[in-house]
Write a protein that holds these residues in place. Structure first.
Motif, PDB file in Angstrom:
ATOM      1  N   PHE A  24      -5.021   1.491   6.983  1.00  0.00           N
ATOM      2  CA  PHE A  24      -4.205   0.334   7.324  1.00  0.00           C
ATOM      3  C   PHE A  24      -3.020   0.790   8.165  1.00  0.00           C
ATOM      4  O   PHE A  24      -2.405   1.810   7.863  1.00  0.00           O
ATOM      5  CB  PHE A  24      -3.693  -0.373   6.063  1.00  0.00           C
ATOM      6  N   THR A  32       6.226  -3.204  12.127  1.00  0.00           N
ATOM      7  CA  THR A  32       7.357  -4.045  11.732  1.00  0.00           C
ATOM      8  C   THR A  32       8.357  -4.115  12.874  1.00  0.00           C
ATOM      9  O   THR A  32       8.744  -3.090  13.448  1.00  0.00           O
ATOM     10  CB  THR A  32       8.047  -3.482  10.474  1.00  0.00           C
ATOM     11  N   THR A  72       0.610  -0.661   9.639  1.00  0.00           N
ATOM     12  CA  THR A  72       1.579  -1.749   9.534  1.00  0.00           C
ATOM     13  C   THR A  72       2.640  -1.601  10.621  1.00  0.00           C
ATOM     14  O   THR A  72       3.252  -0.533  10.772  1.00  0.00           O
ATOM     15  CB  THR A  72       2.259  -1.744   8.151  1.00  0.00           C
ATOM     16  N   SER A 104       6.402  -8.296   9.885  1.00  0.00           N
ATOM     17  CA  SER A 104       5.394  -7.242   9.709  1.00  0.00           C
ATOM     18  C   SER A 104       3.991  -7.778   9.974  1.00  0.00           C
ATOM     19  O   SER A 104       3.692  -8.942   9.659  1.00  0.00           O
ATOM     20  CB  SER A 104       5.463  -6.657   8.289  1.00  0.00           C
ATOM     21  N   GLU A 105       3.188  -6.922  10.523  1.00  0.00           N
ATOM     22  CA  GLU A 105       1.778  -7.254  10.766  1.00  0.00           C
ATOM     23  C   GLU A 105       0.916  -6.060  10.348  1.00  0.00           C
ATOM     24  O   GLU A 105       1.228  -4.915  10.679  1.00  0.00           O
ATOM     25  CB  GLU A 105       1.553  -7.576  12.238  1.00  0.00           C
ATOM     26  N   GLU A 106      -0.157  -6.313   9.606  1.00  0.00           N
ATOM     27  CA  GLU A 106      -1.021  -5.240   9.106  1.00  0.00           C
ATOM     28  C   GLU A 106      -2.389  -5.312   9.768  1.00  0.00           C
ATOM     29  O   GLU A 106      -2.972  -6.398   9.906  1.00  0.00           O
ATOM     30  CB  GLU A 106      -1.171  -5.341   7.588  1.00  0.00           C
ATOM     31  N   GLN A 107      -2.908  -4.142  10.169  1.00  0.00           N
ATOM     32  CA  GLN A 107      -4.227  -4.060  10.810  1.00  0.00           C
ATOM     33  C   GLN A 107      -5.121  -3.127  10.008  1.00  0.00           C
ATOM     34  O   GLN A 107      -4.708  -2.025   9.638  1.00  0.00           O
ATOM     35  CB  GLN A 107      -4.099  -3.561  12.254  1.00  0.00           C
TER      36      GLN A 107
END
Length: 218
Positions: free
Chosen positions: A24, A28, A26, A33-36
């Motif tokens: 994962f 910010t 993340t 925040s965005e998680e891939q």
């Protein structure tokens, strides 16, 4: 930092070619925040057959296939045979760097390992390409206890056939060049080895001349 268009480019690596699993990332910025999610897929090594079971003195060829994370064959890949049990011998491998026994795949990503059974017992072959693989190996021995070799037997009689199956407890197929074989404990052939590692049958209806008996794993 982002570029003039507000974009950021980064490279993500698994670190080792054999590492697999989930990852994962993340990002910010400004409290947002965005998680891939990522999935790393490593190389694989397979064998055909996946296990080896043969009799003492027999030869068998195992085909090893190396594939990348997308399932495509890897040509010219070095496969290191880390462990080779004393039950078997091979003349196909060569020393390569720190690997004493190695093979190299062809254009189809395959390498053939030709084996000869030299000792009764069980063991395993361990190969790495760099993906690891273990191949179970069993070497058995069949020996006719009865009748004795070149024994003279009158036609029209029944003959007891006993086979010693050292290191093997599976079904054994018995055949003859003349006459009919009947198992003492079953009406079928192959015959299952008994608890004392023997196979018993009766031979009848054979003609005159030399008779050859055969025993093999089914």
């Amino acid at each position: 930092k982002t570029d003039s268009n507000g974009k950021l480019t980064a490279t993500l690596s698994s670190g080792k070619s054999r590492d697999v699993g989930e990852a994962f990332v993340t990002a910010t910025a400004g409290g947002i925040s965005e998680e891939q999610f990522f999935m790393f897929i490593g190389t694989s090594l397979s064998a055909s057959p996946s296990s080896v079971n043969f009799a003492l003195g027999d030869e068998q060829t195992v085909t090893l296939t190396a594939r990348d994370g997308y399932g495509k064959p890897i040509p010219h890949q070095t496969i290191c045979i880390e462990e080779l049990p004393s039950l078997i011998e091979t003349k196909d491998t060569k020393a390569h760097n720190s690997c004493q026994n190695s093979l190299t795949t062809d254009n189809k990503g395959q390498a053939k390992l030709k084996l000869t059974a030299v000792k009764v017992g069980e063991g395993s072959i361990r190969a790495i390409s760099p993906a690891p693989l273990e191949i179970p190996v069993t070497v058995t021995s069949f020996r006719f206890i009865e009748p004795e070799e070149d024994q003279a037997i009158a036609t029209g009689t029944e003959v007891s056939v006993r086979i010693e199956a050292t290191g093997y407890n599976g079904p054994v197929k018995i055949s003859t060049s003349s006459g009919i074989l009947t198992a003492s404990n079953t009406s079928s052939n192959p015959i299952t080895v008994t608890a004392d590692n023997t196979v018993e049958a009766t031979l009848s209806g054979f003609g005159s001349g030399k008779i050859t008996l055969y025993a093999e794993k089914d």
